[in-house]
Every structure is written in C-alpha cells, then in structure tokens.
Design a protein around this motif. Structure first.
Motif, short mmCIF file in Angstrom:
data_model
loop_
_atom_site.label_atom_id
_atom_site.label_comp_id
_atom_site.label_asym_id
_atom_site.label_seq_id
_atom_site.Cartn_x
_atom_site.Cartn_y
_atom_site.Cartn_z
N GLU A 43 35.74 32.60 39.05
CA GLU A 43 34.58 32.72 38.16
C GLU A 43 34.66 34.10 37.50
N PHE A 44 33.97 34.26 36.37
CA PHE A 44 34.15 35.46 35.56
C PHE A 44 32.82 36.05 35.13
N GLU A 45 32.83 37.38 34.99
CA GLU A 45 31.66 38.11 34.52
C GLU A 45 32.15 39.16 33.53
N TYR A 46 31.59 39.12 32.33
CA TYR A 46 31.95 40.10 31.30
C TYR A 46 30.75 41.00 31.05
N LEU A 47 31.00 42.30 31.08
CA LEU A 47 29.94 43.28 30.88
C LEU A 47 30.29 44.17 29.71
N ASP A 48 29.27 44.67 29.02
CA ASP A 48 29.57 45.65 27.98
C ASP A 48 29.84 47.00 28.66
N GLU A 49 30.13 48.02 27.89
CA GLU A 49 30.53 49.31 28.46
C GLU A 49 29.44 49.93 29.32
N ASP A 50 28.19 49.54 29.12
CA ASP A 50 27.09 50.08 29.92
C ASP A 50 26.73 49.19 31.10
N ALA A 51 27.62 48.20 31.37
CA ALA A 51 27.43 47.28 32.49
C ALA A 51 26.16 46.46 32.38
N THR A 52 25.80 46.08 31.15
CA THR A 52 24.64 45.23 30.93
C THR A 52 25.07 43.96 30.21
N PHE A 53 24.12 43.05 30.09
CA PHE A 53 24.36 41.78 29.40
C PHE A 53 25.57 41.03 29.94
N PRO A 54 25.52 40.64 31.19
CA PRO A 54 26.66 39.91 31.75
C PRO A 54 26.73 38.49 31.19
N CYS A 55 27.94 38.00 31.14
CA CYS A 55 28.20 36.61 30.77
C CYS A 55 28.99 35.99 31.91
N TYR A 56 28.48 34.94 32.52
CA TYR A 56 29.11 34.36 33.71
C TYR A 56 29.83 33.06 33.40
N GLN B 193 38.31 28.80 36.09
CA GLN B 193 39.76 28.67 36.06
C GLN B 193 40.31 28.41 37.46
N ILE B 194 41.42 27.70 37.51
CA ILE B 194 42.21 27.59 38.73
C ILE B 194 42.85 28.95 38.99
N GLY B 195 42.69 29.45 40.19
CA GLY B 195 43.23 30.77 40.51
C GLY B 195 43.92 30.79 41.86
N GLY B 196 44.28 31.99 42.26
CA GLY B 196 44.95 32.20 43.54
C GLY B 196 46.42 32.50 43.38
N ARG C 280 36.01 30.97 46.45
CA ARG C 280 35.75 31.40 45.08
C ARG C 280 35.78 32.91 45.01
N ALA C 281 36.11 33.40 43.81
CA ALA C 281 36.12 34.85 43.59
C ALA C 281 35.55 35.15 42.22
N LEU C 282 34.94 36.32 42.10
CA LEU C 282 34.36 36.76 40.83
C LEU C 282 35.24 37.85 40.24
N PHE D 231 37.26 42.70 41.25
CA PHE D 231 37.53 41.42 41.90
C PHE D 231 36.86 41.42 43.26
N ARG D 232 36.12 40.35 43.55
CA ARG D 232 35.56 40.23 44.90
C ARG D 232 35.38 38.76 45.24
N TYR D 233 35.56 38.47 46.51
CA TYR D 233 35.39 37.10 46.99
C TYR D 233 33.90 36.77 47.08
N LEU D 234 33.56 35.57 46.67
CA LEU D 234 32.19 35.07 46.77
C LEU D 234 32.00 34.22 48.02
N VAL D 235 33.09 33.80 48.61
CA VAL D 235 33.09 32.94 49.80
C VAL D 235 34.10 33.52 50.78
N PRO D 236 33.84 33.50 52.08
CA PRO D 236 34.83 34.01 53.04
C PRO D 236 36.18 33.30 52.88
N ARG D 237 37.24 34.09 52.98
CA ARG D 237 38.59 33.55 52.81
C ARG D 237 39.03 32.77 54.05
#
Length: 341
Positions: free
Chosen positions: A20-33, A47-50, A106-108, A118-124
């Motif tokens: 999963e993805f999160e896009y932030l502007d330079e001030d770390a606001t307005f995320p898009c997930y 996306q398929i990842g790993g 899952r990972a963000l 990068f961080r895991y959202l679910v235990p590996r």
C-alpha cells in the motif's frame, strides 16, 4: 528423499507482500493512500510486492514455472485479481499456505519528495529452509534469501541440517540491517554464501565507507568482501548492484567486470525500479543454470530480468514466452553484443 531431477532450481525465502502507498507533500500533509479496496482518492491500485515475489519472477523469465518457487502466506483478504495475476506466471511456482485467522502481510510505502519510508502493517511470517521440507520446493539447487546477517546465520544453520543438500546460496542483505554493527555477523556467514549481493549504498554502509557511490568505491567495497572470504575456501563471488552504473561482478580468480544496466542508453524506459534488485538476483539464479555456473555470464541474464521489472509499476506481463511483448533472449543477445564492443 527428493531426487536432483525433482528439485526446483530456484527457490526464494523472501516474502510475498501486498504493498500500500502513501504520498505526502514536502510538509508531510495531504496524504494520498492506496488502500485494500484498490480505489482511493488517487484511483490507483495496490501493488503486488515482496522481495521474494520479484526474485521469483526474475528467475521465471528464464525458467519454466516448475523450476521456480516460493511460499506465499495467503490471508483471508487475498484479492482475486492478485491470485489471477500470480497464476498467469504459472500456478506451480507458488506454494500457498492459507491462514483463516489473519490477513495477508501488508506494508505501507511512504513517499515525501525523494524520501521513502517503509513499514509493515501486519506482523511478518518469516520463511525458513525448514518450511520447504516435505513440499515440492524442498532442497532446491539454488536458494535465495533476503535478511539481516544475523538471520542469515540461522538460515545457513538450517540448510546444514539437511544431509547431502549443498545449494548455491544467493544472499541479499536487507537494507535496514546494512549497518556496521552487523559486519561481524556478516563475516561469520560469508564462508557459507556462494554469492553476496548488496546494492552499492548497502555495501558502503556495512563497511563504514563514505556514501559516495562511484565505480572506484564499489570496486573497493567488493574487494573487502572478497578478503573476508566469500564462499567455501573463498571460492564465492561478490556482485554489487549499482543502479544506473550497472553491476560489478568479481571473485578471486577472474578480474572484476562491470555489467552495464540494460537501459543505460535509454533512461526514459525506466518507470519504477522497485523490485529490480530482487529480480536481478532471480535472473542470476536462472543464469547460473543456463550459463553452467559462469557468474559473469549469469549476470547478463540477471540484468535482462531487471530490465523487464523497471519498465512499469509492478510486475511485467507474460504472454507465451514473451515478456512485455519482448523476448528475453533477444535482450540477452543484445547485451552480449554490447559487452563485446
């Protein structure tokens, strides 16, 4: 006991992840997930990842599905479109373990300017050589793993529990554990590693070298790893993946050689480099079989595998023996010709 003829050639112990993805502007606001619904305010799919997934596809570009494999831990949320996409590469290459009590790992991935988090959202659920025992993936001739040097020691210990199994081992250090504190563990595991392959930044960080990536610093780092004794009796190889510079391949018996990045003359073809290093090592594993263990020739197969990964976001398309409507063999011959001149 599994016979040599029945063994898969390439198996990765890397994980399958839903990214999963999160896009932030330079001030770390307005995320898009990018969320599990596959629809967001940006209307972009997950996306398929790993690393294991990309490594397996890198090998699959060259080998039949029956010769490649990895374990996928499939949770209750596993999307049908992902299942269909994976099956398109050959259902036999995936060994699914179903979990009725949890979701898929899952990972963000967070992006702010040029910075990536990068961080895991679910235990590996980590995969070890013991997990392969009694399955169609048991005792492969080539074993790929992505982990810290400390955990690599545990993996090698499990490999040694199997009598008469001496696989080619391709070790890819995990980025966040490429720190000087892990160097003693790395030196301890290197004699059991056939091929060590960090990327350039990881190699320099492990060795406490300045972070300036250049051909000279990469070559110096590779020489240090060789001096530490890669492979049994120092007979292993070091491959440092260096992005646009290509990959530096060396061992104790032959002069080091730079393999150019496939798209170095056509950079507009590079869309997303995510997973390219993993796929490189899958292609390397396949190339070691097809090039009769010549690591320099195998690196050409590896470079071609990476070239198919970076042309789009996510995994490449397969149709018959063509990938992204192109022939891997054609690209290999093009690269071989380039190396001759």
């Amino acid at each position: 006991m599994t016979t040599t003829e029945e063994r898969p050639h390439f198996v990765s112990l890397g994980m399958f992840i839903i990214d999963e993805f999160e896009y932030l502007d330079e001030d770390a606001t307005f995320p898009c997930y990018w969320l599990a619904t596959r629809l967001t305010i940006c209307d972009v799919p997950i996306q398929i990842g790993g690393g294991g997934t990309y490594a397996s596809i890198g090998a699959r570009i060259w080998l039949p599905a029956k010769n490649v494999g990895m374990i996928i831990d499939r949770g209750v949320d596993f999307p049908q479109w992902i299942q269909e996409r994976l099956d398109s590469y050959g259902p036999s290459m995936w060994l699914f373990r179903d979990h009725a009590d949890r979701v898929t790992t899952r990972a963000l991935n967070s992006y702010r300017g040029d910075l990536r988090g990068f961080r895991y959202l679910v235990p590996r659920i980590r995969i070890t050589p013991r997990d392969l025992a009694g399955t169609p993936l048991a005792r492969p001739t080539t074993l790929h793993f992505i982990c810290s040097p400390s955990r690599a020691l545990e993996i090698i210990s499990e490999v040694r529990e199997e009598s008469d199994w001496n696989p080619i081992t391709i070790y890819e250090p995990i980025p966040d554990r490429c720190v000087p504190e892990e160097l003693p563990a790395l030196r301890q595991v290197l004699p059991a590693v056939s091929i060590l392959s960090p990327n350039a930044e990881e190699a320099l960080a492990l060795l406490s070298m300045p972070s300036d990536v250049s051909r000279s610093t990469v070559e110096e780092a590779a020489l240090k790893f060789l001096e530490y004794g890669v492979g049994k009796d120092g007979e292993g190889s070091v491959i440092i993946r260096s992005g646009a510079l290509g990959a530096y391949v060396t061992n104790r018996h032959e002069r080091g050689q730079w393999i150019p990045a496939f798209w170095s003359d056509n950079p507009e073809k590079v869309v997303d480099v995510t997973g390219a290093g993993n796929a490189f090592l899958g292609g390397l594993g396949a190339g070691l079989l097809l090039a009769k263990k010549n690591v320099y020739e195998a690196a050409l197969y590896a470079t071609v595998s990476a070239s198919f990964i970076i042309e789009q976001e996510g995994l490449p398309r397969i149709s018959s023996d063509r990938w992204n409507d192109d022939s891997p063999q054609r690209r290999l011959e093009h690269l071989q010709e380039k190396m001759r001149h």
